[in-house]
Design a protein around this motif. Sequence first.
Motif, short mmCIF file in Angstrom:
data_model
loop_
_atom_site.label_atom_id
_atom_site.label_comp_id
_atom_site.label_asym_id
_atom_site.label_seq_id
_atom_site.Cartn_x
_atom_site.Cartn_y
_atom_site.Cartn_z
N LEU A 9 1.01 -0.66 0.00
CA LEU A 9 0.30 -0.54 -0.15
C LEU A 9 0.91 1.09 0.09
N TYR A 14 1.69 3.14 3.91
CA TYR A 14 1.12 2.35 4.10
C TYR A 14 2.00 0.95 4.27
N LEU A 15 1.22 0.33 5.21
CA LEU A 15 2.15 -1.00 5.19
C LEU A 15 2.59 -1.64 3.91
N LEU A 41 -8.41 -1.02 8.87
CA LEU A 41 -8.12 -1.77 7.66
C LEU A 41 -8.75 -2.02 6.48
N ALA A 44 -8.71 0.72 4.09
CA ALA A 44 -7.36 0.62 3.48
C ALA A 44 -7.14 -0.24 2.56
N VAL A 46 -6.52 -3.61 3.68
CA VAL A 46 -5.74 -4.64 4.19
C VAL A 46 -6.87 -5.35 4.54
N LEU A 51 -1.42 -8.80 8.18
CA LEU A 51 -0.44 -8.08 9.87
C LEU A 51 -0.27 -9.73 10.21
N TYR A 85 2.33 -1.64 13.00
CA TYR A 85 1.97 -1.74 11.46
C TYR A 85 1.89 -0.17 11.41
N GLU A 86 2.02 0.62 10.37
CA GLU A 86 1.28 1.73 9.94
C GLU A 86 0.33 1.54 8.97
N VAL A 87 -1.06 1.86 9.56
CA VAL A 87 -1.75 1.78 8.20
C VAL A 87 -2.31 3.05 7.58
N GLY A 88 -2.27 4.03 6.52
CA GLY A 88 -2.49 5.16 6.44
C GLY A 88 -2.28 6.11 7.76
N LYS A 91 -2.16 3.99 13.18
CA LYS A 91 -0.71 3.16 14.07
C LYS A 91 -1.88 1.77 14.57
#
Length: 111
Positions: A9, A14-15, A41, A44, A46, A51, A85-88, A91
């Motif tokens: 992403l 993004y991850l 998630l 995004a 995901v 994860l 994990y950073e998603v957008g 965290k």
Amino acid sequence: MTLALNVRLDKSGYLIMNRTNLTPLFHLGRIVATPGALDVLQRAGVFPFQLLVGHQCGDGGVLCAEDRAANAGAIVAGGRILSVYEVGAEKIYVITEADRASTTVLLASEY
């Protein structure tokens, strides 16, 4: 068992995961997730399992060196294991309890 995992992403921090030989290092136990984490998630694109697989195979996400060392010790000695994990702009924490009875996926703000 070997599993190929390639998650990308981009453009917003993004991850990004690029591992091809994943070996589970510990049991996840019962898996639970908060509605907030699932919402982030989903928006995004995901899947939570992405994860969870990374977490279980030692990919701690954006952990500092000290937390990575703590995870390595916890895997051997049976302590709590944390991945971030950073998603957008959010965290996401993935935490497996020391007794391996459960793993929780939650927003950092929900911790």
